[in-house]
Enzyme design. Structure first.
Site, PDB file in Angstrom:
ATOM      1  N   LYS A   2     -68.655  19.877 -48.792  1.00  0.00           N
ATOM      2  CA  LYS A   2     -67.361  20.563 -48.939  1.00  0.00           C
ATOM      3  C   LYS A   2     -66.964  21.226 -47.617  1.00  0.00           C
ATOM      4  O   LYS A   2     -65.814  21.144 -47.182  1.00  0.00           O
ATOM      5  CB  LYS A   2     -67.436  21.589 -50.088  1.00  0.00           C
ATOM      6  CG  LYS A   2     -67.602  20.900 -51.456  1.00  0.00           C
ATOM      7  CD  LYS A   2     -67.925  21.871 -52.595  1.00  0.00           C
ATOM      8  CE  LYS A   2     -68.198  21.099 -53.889  1.00  0.00           C
ATOM      9  NZ  LYS A   2     -68.493  21.950 -55.041  1.00  0.00           N
ATOM     10  N   GLN A  28     -70.680  27.832 -56.156  1.00  0.00           N
ATOM     11  CA  GLN A  28     -71.344  26.603 -56.575  1.00  0.00           C
ATOM     12  C   GLN A  28     -72.205  26.847 -57.811  1.00  0.00           C
ATOM     13  O   GLN A  28     -72.978  27.790 -57.867  1.00  0.00           O
ATOM     14  CB  GLN A  28     -72.189  26.049 -55.419  1.00  0.00           C
ATOM     15  CG  GLN A  28     -72.779  24.674 -55.666  1.00  0.00           C
ATOM     16  CD  GLN A  28     -71.751  23.559 -55.802  1.00  0.00           C
ATOM     17  OE1 GLN A  28     -70.639  23.658 -55.296  1.00  0.00           O
ATOM     18  NE2 GLN A  28     -72.104  22.496 -56.502  1.00  0.00           N
ATOM     19  N   ASP A  32     -61.614  25.778 -58.052  1.00  0.00           N
ATOM     20  CA  ASP A  32     -62.353  24.949 -59.008  1.00  0.00           C
ATOM     21  C   ASP A  32     -61.584  24.781 -60.323  1.00  0.00           C
ATOM     22  O   ASP A  32     -61.927  23.928 -61.134  1.00  0.00           O
ATOM     23  CB  ASP A  32     -63.708  25.601 -59.334  1.00  0.00           C
ATOM     24  CG  ASP A  32     -64.847  25.052 -58.486  1.00  0.00           C
ATOM     25  OD1 ASP A  32     -64.814  23.852 -58.155  1.00  0.00           O
ATOM     26  OD2 ASP A  32     -65.761  25.830 -58.172  1.00  0.00           O
TER      27      ASP A  32
HETATM   28  N1  GUN Z   1     -71.493  22.190 -59.700  1.00  0.00           N
HETATM   29  C1  GUN Z   1     -71.311  20.901 -60.085  1.00  0.00           C
HETATM   30  N2  GUN Z   1     -70.008  20.565 -59.991  1.00  0.00           N
HETATM   31  C2  GUN Z   1     -69.353  21.649 -59.531  1.00  0.00           C
HETATM   32  C3  GUN Z   1     -67.997  21.907 -59.204  1.00  0.00           C
HETATM   33  O1  GUN Z   1     -67.101  21.070 -59.342  1.00  0.00           O
HETATM   34  N3  GUN Z   1     -67.732  23.160 -58.737  1.00  0.00           N
HETATM   35  C4  GUN Z   1     -68.684  24.105 -58.590  1.00  0.00           C
HETATM   36  N4  GUN Z   1     -68.318  25.294 -58.135  1.00  0.00           N
HETATM   37  N5  GUN Z   1     -69.948  23.899 -58.882  1.00  0.00           N
HETATM   38  C5  GUN Z   1     -70.289  22.675 -59.343  1.00  0.00           C
END
Ligand code: GUN
Length: 315
Positions: free
Chosen positions: A53, A97, A120
């Site tokens: 990311k 995350q 998100d």
């Molecule tokens: N863990 C697995 N997928 C995601 C996601 O799309 N966003 C976040 N913040 N954590 C994750």
């Protein structure tokens, strides 16, 4: 006949070109969107995801802030971090995350992210806005699936869409997005009766279950579009041989690495479907692209700037 491959990497690249234009026009207005990524502890998978990311931000010229508190962080300590990010003017998007260490109350943390920075799309305010079909930051993976469908000219209006999986992150928002695109939507889950029978009525199947190769060819009406959200690392040789019996290059990859990536959709579905997303290289690349898109959108929305015209669909 073999299905048309919906190439997620190519669609991601087109989205990045469009975003680069938007980012340049924001820059000329003195705005540089910024994403703060919070990763608690040292989980290797989370590290990999968050690094990807951050790398995407750098590629596009977005500001990024990588915050890495230790695995022992408490809920209150993480709340303090989130609140500081909420208050910072150079931060447009905040992502925490998941999963978080067990001692942390994840709901409390997700609720603490101010909805305007919730890139998100997990905050109840954004979920509610999605339900009501109002402007919202939408969860990245289902938003990415919509980009694939729209840009590949897959008809959604009046289509029967079957979403397999009811998670808050994928299944539920996916169903709402398809509904808003005027599809007739069915949501299936582990307790659904006759899953293959329901799926066979679909023009569009979205598989988001997290079970390797669960959607077999008997789930698929010939010509249907099949979207595979699953990404499962298969480490068991017997399972790999069962799934990839007709795909010698995948079995070779398994022998070389000791693991192989599978989707929720059995690879032999390619012989029945009209179009499908491969794993890897289908939905996966769109998730980070939509996170970037949400960060730019959040930067614009926070400043009351208007969105550019939507890109036309391409074949
Ligand atoms: N863990 C697995 N997928 C995601 C996601 O799309 N966003 C976040 N913040 N954590 C994750």
């Amino acid at each position: 006949m073999s299905a048309r491959i919906l190439n997620g990497n190519a669609i991601r690249d087109r989205i990045y070109v469009e975003l680069a234009g938007e980012i340049a026009s924001l820059a000329s207005a003195g705005v540089r969107p910024g994403l703060a990524a919070v990763r608690v502890g040292d989980d290797p998978a989370s590290k990999l995801y968050v690094n990807s990311k951050i790398a995407a931000c750098e590629k596009l010229g977005l500001a990024s802030f990588h915050i890495t508190p230790p695995a022992s962080t408490t809920t209150d300590e993480l709340l303090t971090i989130v609140n500081e990010l909420n208050d910072r003017d150079d931060v447009d998007g905040i992502l925490v995350q998941m999963p978080l260490p067990k001692q942390i109350d994840s709901k409390k943390i997700l609720d603490a992210v101010v909805p305007a920075k919730d890139v998100d799309g997990f905050h109840p305010v954004n979920v509610g806005n999605l339900v009501a079909n109002r402007p919202a930051l939408v969860a990245c993976t289902p938003a990415g699936v919509m980009e694939i469908l729209r840009r590949s000219n897959i008809p959604m209006e009046g289509a029967n869409a079957v979403v397999i999986g009811r998670s808050d992150i994928v299944g539920k928002p996916m169903a709402l997005l398809l509904l808003h695109a005027n599809a007739t939507v069915t949501i299936c889950h582990s307790k659904s009766k006759d899953l293959p029978g329901i799926a066979r009525r679909a023009d569009i199947i979205v598989a988001a279950i997290g079970k390797a190769a669960m959607v077999t060819p008997d789930f698929v009406r010939p010509g249907a579009t099949v979207i595979d959200v699953g990404q499962i690392v298969v480490k068991d040789a017997k399972q790999a041989e069962r799934i990839f019996a007709k795909f010698p290059e995948k079995l070779q990859a398994f022998r070389n690495k000791g693991s192989v990536l599978a989707g929720d959709v059995h690879p032999e579905v390619v012989e029945v479907a009209g179009a499908y997303t491969p794993v890897p290289g289908g939905v996966g690349p769109l998730t980070i692209a939509m996170l970037m898109s949400n960060t730019v959108k959040a930067a614009r929305m926070r400043r009351g700037l208007r969105a550019p015209a939507a890109a036309p669909a391409r074949g």
